[in-house]
Write a protein that holds these residues in place. Sequence first.
Motif, mmCIF file in Angstrom:
data_model
loop_
_atom_site.group_PDB
_atom_site.id
_atom_site.type_symbol
_atom_site.label_atom_id
_atom_site.label_comp_id
_atom_site.label_asym_id
_atom_site.label_seq_id
_atom_site.Cartn_x
_atom_site.Cartn_y
_atom_site.Cartn_z
ATOM 1 N N HIS D 92 -6.862 -7.463 25.660
ATOM 2 C CA HIS D 92 -5.884 -7.199 24.608
ATOM 3 C C HIS D 92 -6.396 -7.779 23.298
ATOM 4 C CE1 HIS D 92 -3.182 -5.714 27.610
ATOM 5 N NE2 HIS D 92 -3.258 -6.859 28.292
ATOM 6 N N ILE D 93 -5.862 -7.253 22.185
ATOM 7 C CA ILE D 93 -6.466 -7.578 20.885
ATOM 8 C C ILE D 93 -5.425 -7.880 19.817
ATOM 9 C CG2 ILE D 93 -7.967 -6.703 19.027
ATOM 10 C CD1 ILE D 93 -8.843 -4.579 21.369
ATOM 11 N N PHE D 94 -5.649 -8.991 19.149
ATOM 12 C CA PHE D 94 -4.957 -9.252 17.890
ATOM 13 C C PHE D 94 -6.030 -9.208 16.824
ATOM 14 C CE2 PHE D 94 -3.746 -11.774 14.319
ATOM 15 C CZ PHE D 94 -2.403 -11.520 14.154
ATOM 16 N N CYS D 95 -5.827 -8.376 15.788
ATOM 17 C CA CYS D 95 -6.849 -8.247 14.749
ATOM 18 C C CYS D 95 -6.249 -8.463 13.363
ATOM 19 C CB CYS D 95 -7.501 -6.856 14.816
ATOM 20 S SG CYS D 95 -8.837 -6.654 13.600
ATOM 21 N N GLU D 96 -6.908 -9.267 12.572
ATOM 22 C CA GLU D 96 -6.470 -9.475 11.194
ATOM 23 C C GLU D 96 -6.566 -8.169 10.393
ATOM 24 O OE1 GLU D 96 -4.998 -11.599 9.162
ATOM 25 O OE2 GLU D 96 -4.486 -12.573 11.049
ATOM 26 N N LYS D 97 -5.786 -8.072 9.369
ATOM 27 C CA LYS D 97 -5.806 -6.895 8.500
ATOM 28 C C LYS D 97 -6.876 -7.077 7.451
ATOM 29 C CE LYS D 97 -5.080 -8.666 5.136
ATOM 30 N NZ LYS D 97 -5.179 -9.084 3.751
ATOM 31 N N PRO D 98 -7.416 -5.995 6.848
ATOM 32 C CA PRO D 98 -7.226 -4.620 7.317
ATOM 33 C C PRO D 98 -8.149 -4.345 8.493
ATOM 34 C CG PRO D 98 -8.677 -4.627 5.424
ATOM 35 C CD PRO D 98 -8.287 -6.060 5.678
ATOM 36 N N VAL D 99 -7.820 -3.343 9.278
ATOM 37 C CA VAL D 99 -8.667 -3.000 10.430
ATOM 38 C C VAL D 99 -10.059 -2.596 9.928
ATOM 39 C CG1 VAL D 99 -8.952 -1.465 12.391
ATOM 40 C CG2 VAL D 99 -6.662 -2.322 11.795
ATOM 41 N N ASP D 100 -10.062 -1.774 8.889
ATOM 42 C CA ASP D 100 -11.326 -1.377 8.247
ATOM 43 C C ASP D 100 -10.968 -0.717 6.919
ATOM 44 O OD1 ASP D 100 -14.382 -1.093 9.051
ATOM 45 O OD2 ASP D 100 -13.820 0.688 7.879
ATOM 46 N N LEU D 101 -11.955 -0.445 6.104
ATOM 47 C CA LEU D 101 -11.678 0.224 4.841
ATOM 48 C C LEU D 101 -11.772 1.741 4.974
ATOM 49 C CD1 LEU D 101 -13.639 -2.089 2.349
ATOM 50 C CD2 LEU D 101 -11.349 -2.367 3.314
ATOM 51 N N SER D 102 -12.229 2.209 6.107
ATOM 52 C CA SER D 102 -12.447 3.644 6.294
ATOM 53 C C SER D 102 -11.501 4.212 7.351
ATOM 54 C CB SER D 102 -13.895 3.884 6.741
ATOM 55 O OG SER D 102 -13.982 5.013 7.581
ATOM 56 N N SER D 165 -14.194 -8.194 -5.023
ATOM 57 C CA SER D 165 -13.600 -6.861 -5.021
ATOM 58 C C SER D 165 -14.448 -5.858 -4.257
ATOM 59 C CB SER D 165 -13.407 -6.368 -6.458
ATOM 60 O OG SER D 165 -12.414 -7.149 -7.095
ATOM 61 N N ALA D 166 -15.749 -5.949 -4.460
ATOM 62 C CA ALA D 166 -16.645 -4.988 -3.807
ATOM 63 C C ALA D 166 -16.546 -5.114 -2.290
ATOM 64 C CB ALA D 166 -18.077 -5.234 -4.263
ATOM 65 N N VAL D 167 -16.538 -6.349 -1.811
ATOM 66 C CA VAL D 167 -16.469 -6.605 -0.373
ATOM 67 C C VAL D 167 -15.124 -6.230 0.204
ATOM 68 C CG1 VAL D 167 -16.777 -8.367 1.410
ATOM 69 C CG2 VAL D 167 -17.973 -8.588 -0.808
ATOM 70 N N SER D 168 -14.082 -6.607 -0.518
ATOM 71 C CA SER D 168 -12.731 -6.510 0.053
ATOM 72 C C SER D 168 -12.170 -5.103 -0.007
ATOM 73 C CB SER D 168 -11.797 -7.443 -0.715
ATOM 74 O OG SER D 168 -11.488 -6.890 -1.988
ATOM 75 N N GLY D 169 -12.769 -4.280 -0.857
ATOM 76 C CA GLY D 169 -12.199 -2.956 -1.049
ATOM 77 C C GLY D 169 -11.261 -2.916 -2.229
ATOM 78 N N GLY D 170 -11.120 -4.036 -2.931
ATOM 79 C CA GLY D 170 -10.290 -4.063 -4.137
ATOM 80 C C GLY D 170 -8.875 -4.517 -3.876
ATOM 81 N N MET D 171 -8.109 -4.647 -4.965
ATOM 82 C CA MET D 171 -6.773 -5.224 -4.885
ATOM 83 C C MET D 171 -5.860 -4.488 -3.907
ATOM 84 S SD MET D 171 -4.102 -6.224 -7.940
ATOM 85 C CE MET D 171 -3.374 -4.606 -8.183
ATOM 86 N N PHE D 172 -5.895 -3.160 -3.936
ATOM 87 C CA PHE D 172 -4.981 -2.428 -3.051
ATOM 88 C C PHE D 172 -5.307 -2.690 -1.588
ATOM 89 C CE2 PHE D 172 -5.223 0.501 -6.847
ATOM 90 C CZ PHE D 172 -4.088 -0.016 -7.435
ATOM 91 N N MET D 173 -6.588 -2.870 -1.291
ATOM 92 C CA MET D 173 -7.012 -2.993 0.096
ATOM 93 C C MET D 173 -6.880 -4.421 0.615
ATOM 94 S SD MET D 173 -7.902 -0.714 2.286
ATOM 95 C CE MET D 173 -8.884 0.710 1.761
ATOM 96 N N ASP D 174 -7.026 -5.411 -0.282
ATOM 97 C CA ASP D 174 -6.970 -6.786 0.257
ATOM 98 C C ASP D 174 -5.657 -7.493 -0.029
ATOM 99 O OD1 ASP D 174 -7.174 -8.957 -1.905
ATOM 100 O OD2 ASP D 174 -8.914 -7.765 -2.458
ATOM 101 N N MET D 175 -4.941 -7.054 -1.056
ATOM 102 C CA MET D 175 -3.709 -7.750 -1.429
ATOM 103 C C MET D 175 -2.489 -6.845 -1.236
ATOM 104 S SD MET D 175 -2.903 -9.341 -5.196
ATOM 105 C CE MET D 175 -1.213 -9.531 -5.767
ATOM 106 N N THR D 176 -2.503 -5.690 -1.888
ATOM 107 C CA THR D 176 -1.345 -4.810 -1.818
ATOM 108 C C THR D 176 -1.145 -4.241 -0.424
ATOM 109 O OG1 THR D 176 -2.098 -4.143 -4.019
ATOM 110 C CG2 THR D 176 -0.145 -3.038 -3.171
ATOM 111 N N ILE D 177 -2.167 -4.263 0.382
ATOM 112 C CA ILE D 177 -2.041 -3.707 1.731
ATOM 113 C C ILE D 177 -0.887 -4.375 2.487
ATOM 114 C CG2 ILE D 177 -3.694 -5.263 2.887
ATOM 115 C CD1 ILE D 177 -4.781 -2.624 4.238
#
Lengths: 337, 337, 337, 337
Positions: D92-102, D165-177
């Motif tokens: 079973h799996i618990f995974c931190e967000k986000p799962v992936d950027l794609s 930002s480049a790594v995280s995918g940007g604000m929407f992907m790392d914060m607003t998600i």
Amino acid sequence: MKKIKLGVIGTGRIGKVHIATLVQSVPQAEVVAVADVNIAGATEVANGFGISTIYSNYQDVINHPEVEAVVICSPTDTHAQYIIEAAKAGKHIFCEKPVDLSVSVIQGALEAVEKAGVKLMVGFNRRFDPNFLKLKQLVVDGKIGDPHVLKITSRDPAPPPAEYSAVSGGMFMDMTIHDFDMARYMVGSEVTEVYVKSAVLVDPAIGEAGDVDTAVITLTFANGAIGVIDNSRKAVYGYDQRVEIFGSKGMACADNNFPENHRYFAGDGVHSSLPLNFFMDRYLDAYANEMKVFCQAVINDLALPVSGDDGLKSVVIALAAKKSVQENRPVKLSEII
Amino acid sequence: MKKIKLGVIGTGRIGKVHIATLVQSVPQAEVVAVADVNIAGATEVANGFGISTIYSNYQDVINHPEVEAVVICSPTDTHAQYIIEAAKAGKHIFCEKPVDLSVSVIQGALEAVEKAGVKLMVGFNRRFDPNFLKLKQLVVDGKIGDPHVLKITSRDPAPPPAEYSAVSGGMFMDMTIHDFDMARYMVGSEVTEVYVKSAVLVDPAIGEAGDVDTAVITLTFANGAIGVIDNSRKAVYGYDQRVEIFGSKGMACADNNFPENHRYFAGDGVHSSLPLNFFMDRYLDAYANEMKVFCQAVINDLALPVSGDDGLKSVVIALAAKKSVQENRPVKLSEII
Amino acid sequence: MKKIKLGVIGTGRIGKVHIATLVQSVPQAEVVAVADVNIAGATEVANGFGISTIYSNYQDVINHPEVEAVVICSPTDTHAQYIIEAAKAGKHIFCEKPVDLSVSVIQGALEAVEKAGVKLMVGFNRRFDPNFLKLKQLVVDGKIGDPHVLKITSRDPAPPPAEYSAVSGGMFMDMTIHDFDMARYMVGSEVTEVYVKSAVLVDPAIGEAGDVDTAVITLTFANGAIGVIDNSRKAVYGYDQRVEIFGSKGMACADNNFPENHRYFAGDGVHSSLPLNFFMDRYLDAYANEMKVFCQAVINDLALPVSGDDGLKSVVIALAAKKSVQENRPVKLSEII
Amino acid sequence: MKKIKLGVIGTGRIGKVHIATLVQSVPQAEVVAVADVNIAGATEVANGFGISTIYSNYQDVINHPEVEAVVICSPTDTHAQYIIEAAKAGKHIFCEKPVDLSVSVIQGALEAVEKAGVKLMVGFNRRFDPNFLKLKQLVVDGKIGDPHVLKITSRDPAPPPAEYSAVSGGMFMDMTIHDFDMARYMVGSEVTEVYVKSAVLVDPAIGEAGDVDTAVITLTFANGAIGVIDNSRKAVYGYDQRVEIFGSKGMACADNNFPENHRYFAGDGVHSSLPLNFFMDRYLDAYANEMKVFCQAVINDLALPVSGDDGLKSVVIALAAKKSVQENRPVKLSEII
């Protein structure tokens, strides 16, 4: 990191709280032994926190060669004796409040502590509540100016069984004693006189047991400030713990803590949640802060923030309060001690 | 719409407030005459509100044939006499608090009122404050259950000149008297005993004038409830007026009023505005409600919500409070009257 | 004291509010004449405030030789015409919002005002609300730093009749127009683009009438800030009017106003009162402040705080908002004007 | 008590939080192994919590015969791969967000999970915050009625380094998600369209890195509700996390949490403390609740409250948000997936 090895005597409700804090939140602490006459209870608690040495006899904890400090969480009538024995054994001591119901017994215990040159801290946990710490800081920083009026509201969600009064010493000794300590702590001056107006409004059985359940208590301080504590054994909306300090430069007040801070606006009004209802929820951080401070002070040989004398003083005020009820007059503390 | 014609005696600060309310907010009221020994001041006020009949002699207002009710806003030492004369002239009476500083003088005035069969209302405006009205409604609706503890905080922004104490009868008679009335009103029971712990912490000149500026006052009520009032003549943060009532079914508290309700979050904390600083701002609505209720009650021959006896009782409590200070003991009201 | 003589056109709901303010709260103002096609209503209002000159024809007010300024409270579709006529008659003008629903009609009115050299103030009363004044002051004082995000919540207690939408120009023109003005005022910069996501969630009849009842509106400002307004025609808990401004140095928010500030703690939670439910209660002080400012500015020949151009700009934003709904895309204001 | 044995991959900041919770607050949990490429860090963490099995290779955790569930706290770009491998190993799996950027990568991982029949929960911890849980309960209980408008304010105390930002995918992907997930959770309906108005107001370097630092985001829900999120990377007063949900029957809002609740009244205003400044302080309870729920659900074979699909959906919304910024128009989610 310097560490301290502790033994805990009494694994009931409050003992368990302290053990949990020491194990989980105080990296400098190591609980090496626990004792309780209820050995089954002690075993369950010890197992839960990975403590392998369990005794039924408190003396085994005091005399345990590795134990540097004992945490006394047993019933009140054992406190003084255990303090004396621990002191004689050269162990530092954390003792739950009240130290005892008798002034002379407390004095005997404090003498033993002094003679042995060990450290003693009394468990007035509320001094370590973040709300009250913040108020105290404002006082210390001079933001309140000269204190003029201190107000403490302290209400329990429900009374203890009426028969508990005989054991506990009554409301002033088991409940208000926290407020007496808070009053001295917050104002930074000694109480010199007490007047109590009390009543039995919650449960007649409390009155039949010789105790009261509702009180408004006026305190006079040596520095000229006046204090007032209002107590009830039963607030239907839960645990109500507020402090306000008013002085020449300003006023600070601390509200209750709430489980969350939503507001719900419906057609019939605005609704929100009741305060945290249980003293262990409300004072969870306070208990943790208290034990951290104790361990750090012992390890680093610092002064303790709550002394044996603090334990004595609040008992003296409680005794004056009782006398004030009996005689319906202000009672000077010099009449007690 | 049935109307009532009124005459106002005294056009100082509070007289002006009542005139403004009557003219602007009570459509059933018509102010037909005003009087003040300071005829220039009276004229300016009267002109400002379109009132054409202005006297320097209060008797001209009382005897004015159109005047059905008089509003007495002159200094305290004239209240009783004017009440008696107005009563004899068959006029209904609204009188500012206190009625007098002497119990027997008040009793004389109340007898005249009773004999004449006119209505008398005393100006305890705070009963009409929306906050306190709401609390009282909760009490009346049974939401509090049996009242156990009443708490009133009442602090002024700044003390009056020390020499005012002699004229006014001192802090209990000019300031706390409002709180004594609020206590009786909110609990719905008579005060039977008073204990005061007071001090001079704000200004030594007040003490030299024989008065106090800080006090914590314990009240015992006939229904078993306990009350506590804390007073200060000087709160640096402004006018502080709060009430809390605690009982078997719940607790209600009323906070201060604020000029607006912004919160400013900066790097160093959250900041908001101080409470309304002046009694006329804080109690603006209360003054208006009070005068509306008076006019409507007189017009429709209804019972008045604040009686002459209410005026008497608060003075009796104030006298007991003074005695308690002098003798540092609880004083029963039966010792006064 | 220098005084100004005013005539009021329209004695309906808002006209009555302004007349009351002018008579009771603005000592420099004298209302010398009123007009309304409903002469009976006008008479009742005039009598209530001691105004003796009453006309059915608005032109009689404009041409009244003593009238220095006219207050236009008639229906929206008359505003522009009355402004033009008043300007030509050399009278200063206070006009309720919106000036008109058409940009070109407004421009025509503003040209007449400019040509005549009279003063014109548009009735955006919320700018004078003590809460929002306080927020604006913080912005002006630099306490917010550069504004980044402005948030306005604006919800009505109940929708107007669906058929009102046709007359009023719809939600953006009769309700959100206040928020558009507040946005420009608070940020201190012009809106350049609008995007609206709206819905009909309250009442299908509103949708059938071609209007919306729920919206989230994004505003782009020339200075780079972003704004968001959320509107609903129906909040079951009453009138909800809040503003928040966030910037580089801090954030300030203004909560609703409440009739009093009690809290009731019962066994099932904490309860308090709903916000003031009616715009006249909530904005009572704002209406009074607004009219004082207008009179003082005219008397002392000062700049008015709400200009004709402010009246135009909010209508332009409302038109862009409508277009954004129709086309579900951000609309630049340059597409409108 | 049934217990579950877990292995944790990644012992950085968030890994440490989860390990602490599992060890101290989840009696049903036993952490049997941890892994991190930084073996020194892993060792320090493991020692602190009495965990004796420490690996540098994550596969050793996945393949550890006693491990029943893995907790993935490694960098985002490893999540999908680890999920796939753990699923294949029947864990079973618990995974931190986000799962992936794609989207397609996430879909691949979810397929592996489904095929293996294991449970997967994604770490949207805010769903377990007591404030938001309370709001959600009010929604579920029908106290809000039909949701009309959802508002989320989400501001960080300080921006991450621009290069993040480049790594995280940007604000929407790392914060607003987090906010996208909260929006779906609170409204109980899927987002169908997104419009973003964003800006670079905090730090130009963020803009140069191709990201934004300030945004107002409008969401359209399938059930007709409208949502709005306002984000900033830098609130000088700390971490600002509020939610409000408005509907046909009422409105509920949740304020920030504060370290204590004092108010200080001084001559210059009322002052209180800033909100909890750090996400680990603010969401401490949320992290603990989250892990308890995960363990209990796995042990008792219950449905998980945050599914892999929830992890996918918030990424899709974030991608739509990015597209909306690029094209300054509302973007339908059907354009993304």
